[in-house]
Scaffold this motif. Structure first.
Motif, PDB file in Angstrom:
ATOM      1  N   ARG A  92      66.662  34.575  40.568  1.00 34.04           N
ATOM      2  CA  ARG A  92      67.811  33.748  40.204  1.00 34.04           C
ATOM      3  C   ARG A  92      67.479  32.894  38.986  1.00 34.04           C
ATOM      4  N   GLN A  93      68.515  32.574  38.255  1.00 33.54           N
ATOM      5  CA  GLN A  93      68.373  31.637  37.149  1.00 33.54           C
ATOM      6  C   GLN A  93      68.330  30.240  37.739  1.00 33.54           C
ATOM      7  N   ASN A  94      67.311  29.462  37.384  1.00 35.98           N
ATOM      8  CA  ASN A  94      67.156  28.111  37.919  1.00 35.98           C
ATOM      9  C   ASN A  94      67.665  27.036  36.990  1.00 35.98           C
ATOM     10  N   ASN A  95      67.542  27.265  35.688  1.00 33.41           N
ATOM     11  CA  ASN A  95      67.841  26.195  34.751  1.00 33.41           C
ATOM     12  C   ASN A  95      68.175  26.784  33.392  1.00 33.41           C
ATOM     13  N   ALA A  96      68.842  25.979  32.610  1.00 29.37           N
ATOM     14  CA  ALA A  96      69.097  26.288  31.206  1.00 29.37           C
ATOM     15  C   ALA A  96      69.052  24.973  30.455  1.00 29.37           C
ATOM     16  N   VAL A  97      68.577  25.019  29.246  1.00 29.64           N
ATOM     17  CA  VAL A  97      68.521  23.840  28.397  1.00 29.64           C
ATOM     18  C   VAL A  97      69.303  24.167  27.132  1.00 29.64           C
ATOM     19  N   TYR A  98      70.251  23.304  26.809  1.00 29.66           N
ATOM     20  CA  TYR A  98      71.113  23.493  25.649  1.00 29.66           C
ATOM     21  C   TYR A  98      70.787  22.431  24.610  1.00 29.66           C
ATOM     22  N   LEU A  99      70.894  22.792  23.361  1.00 26.35           N
ATOM     23  CA  LEU A  99      70.628  21.863  22.270  1.00 26.35           C
ATOM     24  C   LEU A  99      71.925  21.549  21.537  1.00 26.35           C
TER      25      LEU A  99
END
Length: 175
Positions: free
Chosen positions: A92-99
């Motif tokens: 599963r995808q746990n996290n994403a960081v956007y700029l």
């Protein structure tokens, strides 16, 4: 955007054997962290795969959800190619960081007061930015004087864009 996901092979693995076998098949980078963890890259500049002796793994450094799941398949294919056996692999995808870049310098003290001290952490001697948790959005934003921001706490690009728009409006209000 940068994503992170995790999965489970459902069995323990011998990391030194994995590294040796992968090194024979691929031009990998490997960094061991004791005898229970190793981080590898199957290609230079590619995603980082952290493998644990327990059989769990993490993938970091892909630019989209689709690329994260493609990287998982690349890892599983590489492991199967060197003879590692496993059944269905939950992932599963746990996290994403956007700029975000607002294109203007930001007075962090003024912004912290404007956003409401109950929603903000700002201790410039500890961290060079404002940590903002807008209660209505559920994301966390790190805001820097340069006008750049990191948005986390969601895997939804739509929620990240909503957070970016919200912060842009707040920045415009303080001029």
């Amino acid at each position: 955007m940068s994503t992170m996901g995790s999965g489970e092979l459902g069995r323990e693995i011998e990391l030194s054997e994995i590294i040796e076998a992968l090194s024979a098949e691929f031009d990998i980078e490997a960094n061991t962290h004791g005898d229970s963890t190793v981080t590898i890259r199957l290609e230079e500049g590619g995603p980082a795969f952290t493998l644990y002796r327990t059989g769990s793994f993490q993938i970091r450094g892909t630019e989209s959800r689709e690329a994260l799941f493609e990287a998982k398949e690349d890892l599983l294919d590489a492991l199967q190619e060197i003879g590692v056996e496993f059944d269905e692999v939950p992932f599963r995808q746990n996290n994403a960081v956007y700029l975000a870049d607002f294109g203007t310098e930001i007075q962090l003290e003024t912004l912290a007061i404007h956003l409401g001290l109950e929603n903000v952490e700002y201790e410039p001697e500890q961290f060079p930015g404002v940590i903002y948790r807008p209660p209505e959005l559920g994301t966390v934003m790190l805001i820097f004087a340069s006008g750049k921001s990191i948005i986390s706490g969601t895997i939804s690009r739509e929620e990240a864009k909503k957070s970016e728009s919200h912060l842009q409006a707040q920045i415009l209000q303080i001029g």
